[in-house]
Design a protein around this motif. Structure first.
Motif, PDB file in Angstrom:
ATOM      1  N   MET A   1       1.184  -1.171  -0.257  1.00 51.63           N
ATOM      2  CA  MET A   1       0.132  -0.106  -0.192  1.00 51.63           C
ATOM      3  C   MET A   1       0.932   0.980   0.222  1.00 51.63           C
ATOM      4  N   GLU A   2       1.110   2.000  -0.577  1.00 44.18           N
ATOM      5  CA  GLU A   2       1.940   3.037  -1.113  1.00 44.18           C
ATOM      6  C   GLU A   2       0.843   4.019  -0.114  1.00 44.18           C
ATOM      7  N   LEU A   3       1.505   5.382   0.000  1.00 44.50           N
ATOM      8  CA  LEU A   3       1.620   6.460   1.031  1.00 44.50           C
ATOM      9  C   LEU A   3       1.169   7.754   0.059  1.00 44.50           C
ATOM     10  N   SER A   4      -0.293   7.479  -0.162  1.00 40.26           N
ATOM     11  CA  SER A   4      -0.992   8.736  -0.750  1.00 40.26           C
ATOM     12  C   SER A   4      -1.178   9.132   0.023  1.00 40.26           C
ATOM     13  N   LEU A   5      -1.898  10.750  -0.786  1.00 35.39           N
ATOM     14  CA  LEU A   5      -2.907  10.967   0.314  1.00 35.39           C
ATOM     15  C   LEU A   5      -4.616  10.509   0.757  1.00 35.39           C
ATOM     16  N   PHE A   6      -4.805   9.561  -0.522  1.00 36.11           N
ATOM     17  CA  PHE A   6      -6.228   9.146  -0.125  1.00 36.11           C
ATOM     18  C   PHE A   6      -6.263   7.908   0.581  1.00 36.11           C
ATOM     19  N   ASN A   7      -4.932   7.597   0.898  1.00 37.72           N
ATOM     20  CA  ASN A   7      -4.827   6.191   2.082  1.00 37.72           C
ATOM     21  C   ASN A   7      -4.681   7.044   3.260  1.00 37.72           C
ATOM     22  N   ILE A   8      -3.708   7.698   3.124  1.00 38.07           N
ATOM     23  CA  ILE A   8      -3.756   8.865   4.417  1.00 38.07           C
ATOM     24  C   ILE A   8      -5.630   9.145   4.664  1.00 38.07           C
ATOM     25  N   LEU A   9      -6.249   9.913   3.855  1.00 39.02           N
ATOM     26  CA  LEU A   9      -7.332   9.973   4.547  1.00 39.02           C
ATOM     27  C   LEU A   9      -8.319   8.580   5.387  1.00 39.02           C
ATOM     28  N   ASP A  10      -8.256   7.743   4.142  1.00 35.70           N
ATOM     29  CA  ASP A  10      -8.477   7.094   4.505  1.00 35.70           C
ATOM     30  C   ASP A  10      -8.163   6.199   5.826  1.00 35.70           C
ATOM     31  N   VAL A  11      -6.846   5.751   6.037  1.00 33.77           N
ATOM     32  CA  VAL A  11      -6.609   4.941   7.341  1.00 33.77           C
ATOM     33  C   VAL A  11      -7.410   7.001   9.043  1.00 33.77           C
ATOM     34  N   LEU A  12      -6.900   7.747   8.538  1.00 34.82           N
ATOM     35  CA  LEU A  12      -7.544   8.637   9.263  1.00 34.82           C
ATOM     36  C   LEU A  12      -8.955   8.127   9.093  1.00 34.82           C
ATOM     37  N   GLY A  13     -10.190   8.214   8.720  1.00 37.53           N
ATOM     38  CA  GLY A  13     -11.456   7.900   7.987  1.00 37.53           C
ATOM     39  C   GLY A  13     -11.960   6.621   9.720  1.00 37.53           C
ATOM     40  N   THR A  14     -10.525   4.745   9.157  1.00 38.70           N
ATOM     41  CA  THR A  14     -10.766   4.123   9.821  1.00 38.70           C
ATOM     42  C   THR A  14     -10.709   4.753  11.625  1.00 38.70           C
ATOM     43  N   VAL A  15      -9.891   5.632  11.526  1.00 30.91           N
ATOM     44  CA  VAL A  15      -8.788   5.178  13.363  1.00 30.91           C
ATOM     45  C   VAL A  15     -10.520   6.769  13.436  1.00 30.91           C
ATOM     46  N   ALA A  16     -10.807   7.203  13.445  1.00 31.68           N
ATOM     47  CA  ALA A  16     -12.081   8.030  13.626  1.00 31.68           C
ATOM     48  C   ALA A  16     -13.219   7.594  13.950  1.00 31.68           C
ATOM     49  N   PHE A  17     -14.268   6.602  12.827  1.00 35.67           N
ATOM     50  CA  PHE A  17     -15.134   6.107  13.023  1.00 35.67           C
ATOM     51  C   PHE A  17     -14.949   4.403  14.270  1.00 35.67           C
ATOM     52  N   ALA A  18     -13.803   4.540  14.276  1.00 31.07           N
ATOM     53  CA  ALA A  18     -13.724   2.957  15.200  1.00 31.07           C
ATOM     54  C   ALA A  18     -13.079   3.962  16.637  1.00 31.07           C
ATOM     55  N   ILE A  19     -13.240   5.190  16.507  1.00 35.39           N
ATOM     56  CA  ILE A  19     -13.613   6.003  18.116  1.00 35.39           C
ATOM     57  C   ILE A  19     -14.455   6.175  18.249  1.00 35.39           C
ATOM     58  N   SER A  20     -15.784   6.719  17.527  1.00 32.87           N
ATOM     59  CA  SER A  20     -16.684   6.994  17.711  1.00 32.87           C
ATOM     60  C   SER A  20     -17.728   5.480  17.793  1.00 32.87           C
ATOM     61  N   GLY A  21     -16.989   4.096  16.713  1.00 34.62           N
ATOM     62  CA  GLY A  21     -17.944   3.112  17.604  1.00 34.62           C
ATOM     63  C   GLY A  21     -17.840   2.461  18.297  1.00 34.62           C
ATOM     64  N   ALA A  22     -16.265   2.685  19.722  1.00 37.61           N
ATOM     65  CA  ALA A  22     -16.143   2.360  20.727  1.00 37.61           C
ATOM     66  C   ALA A  22     -16.712   3.185  21.588  1.00 37.61           C
TER      67      ALA A  22
END
Lengths: 209, 209, 209
Positions: A1-22
């Motif tokens: 997985m190369e490190l593009s802004l797309f991937n960074i955003l995807d990771v950021l969204g994942t983290v944010a939703f994970a926190i909201s879920g927890a």
């Protein structure tokens, strides 16, 4: 997985939703694994729906183990620091909003990459952005976010629309990501702060009961 | 997209379910975009499930922009003429029934086209017919249609069964479409008018609580 | 479909979940077809999610008519002998537990067969095991099983973990299936008998309301 802004955003969204879920799961007093599962499903829900509809399988979290680790770590941190997240509703709102903004944009981008019509890409963006939160709320027996009075889906449709327009104008892709994500998040913040809502349409139901 | 009777039915079902979704959303006092989203999800839900289960991706509404425009126009019309649809429950019932009949048949036909077993095609038809309405009701926090007392799923299973039998008898395809769609719609209309229901099975629960 | 232990387990899980679905539907006083549909969806839910996420379509029940017949027969038997299943809650619990154990293992195995990361295979196993029951409970308007106080998802994550470890140690595959299925079922039985639950994490919400 190369490190593009797309991937960074995807990771950021994942983290944010994970926190909201927890947070939502702790609020329902689920045990450790219950919290992890709700965090996981909230975080991957939108992206999974996006991938399944497009036919891009195995879905992306299956091929990038980093997401699972990330959700695991974030969930543990959310549990440890749960009482630093002083204001539950405000924290939940904040992380849900970040996830919404980011995932909306990854959904639109995926649609455009697959040469789908712009309107359809907007619909895909709206679904990708909102699905994780909807699933979280259904599983936690809350009224789904898209129902609460303040503008929600509207924010992500407007952000997705801006994405499509800027893309047509051939603006730099990374710049588009940032601007449109901020549009979604900005609209939500303003709307909730000032309790702005779109008018509902009154139905005069003349049925017997 | 060539203009076959199959496509015309698919469009008709989409329109009918979109109206039913818009009505349900207005009844819940959702705002403009909320109404559009519920209309959209109700209209494309059944077909999307059908396509995903079969592996026909990107799912069909993604490749035919006409569906999205159609749902948009229908939703706007439903909002404008909301108070001409005098009797909400009756209107909702009518459009839901048309959508149910039409989508059941497109589901069976898709199964047969993919050389699936007739029984499985019937199951696929039943799922395609009912899923949009179930999703609409879950999102709108209503008791899902398949639970209400009158015969519902039964109507679409009987219509699907008729489809498979007529197909075996090599009846003209367009004729099959029309007859079987009318069977589903007819059963629903009769059943609701005369409050016919299948018997439920009483469970004597001898548990402690 | 050759007759391997994997297939036998898959059939066993299908039967167990079909019974649990039929019991839940009768408890909600659904009619004949309603009972069949809930039984069907409960029985195929987990495997369908597994296949869709992996991209193995048409999903497996579509290609193996035997599942549909099996669910039909089991549902009819569940209706006929409904009052022999004296203790509804206990019967429901028992069949749900068997289905949970068996499907968790088929999910992990599928992940490993597709060369997915072990952690991801565990996640896939947990989703495959729990999804049928979650769908059953959502459709029947019950609190989803994953929310009840006793350890639920934890049991299937531990079983899935054991599977991955034994697989690394190159234990005989059939032996792994049996041991790990029994681990999941065993944990559930012990946990419910002794009312064991993991601690929940208390959130001190300092929000205004």
């Amino acid at each position: 997985m190369e490190l593009s802004l797309f991937n960074i955003l995807d990771v950021l969204g994942t983290v944010a939703f994970a926190i909201s879920g927890a947070l939502a799961a702790m609020n329902r007093r689920l045990d450790l694994f219950g919290i992890f599962i709700i965090a996981f499903v909230t975080a991957i829900g939108g992206g999974t729906l996006r991938d399944v509809l497009i036919g891009q399988t195995p879905v992306s979290w299956m091929e990038h183990i980093v997401y699972v680790y990330l959700i695991g770590v974030v969930t543990v941190l959310a549990i440890i620091f749960r009482n630093k997240l002083y204001y539950l509703k405000k924290s939940l709102f904040l992380f849900d909003t970040i996830g919404l903004g980011v995932f909306t944009i990854t959904g639109v981008e995926t649609g455009i990459q697959h040469n789908l019509d712009p309107i359809i890409s907007i619909a895909l963006g709206a679904m990708t952005g909102t699905f994780g939160g909807v699933i979280r709320d259904i599983l936690c027996n809350e009224i789904p976010v898209i129902f609460r009075k303040e503008i929600y889906a509207t924010a992500c449709i407007l952000g997705a629309l801006a994405f499509v327009i800027l893309h047509r104008l051939q603006v730099n892709t990374d710049l588009i990501y940032i601007i449109t994500t901020l549009i979604v998040i900005g609209i939500r913040l303003v709307v909730v702060k000032y309790h702005i809502s779109l008018p509902a349409f009154i139905l005069h139901d003349k049925s017997e009961d």
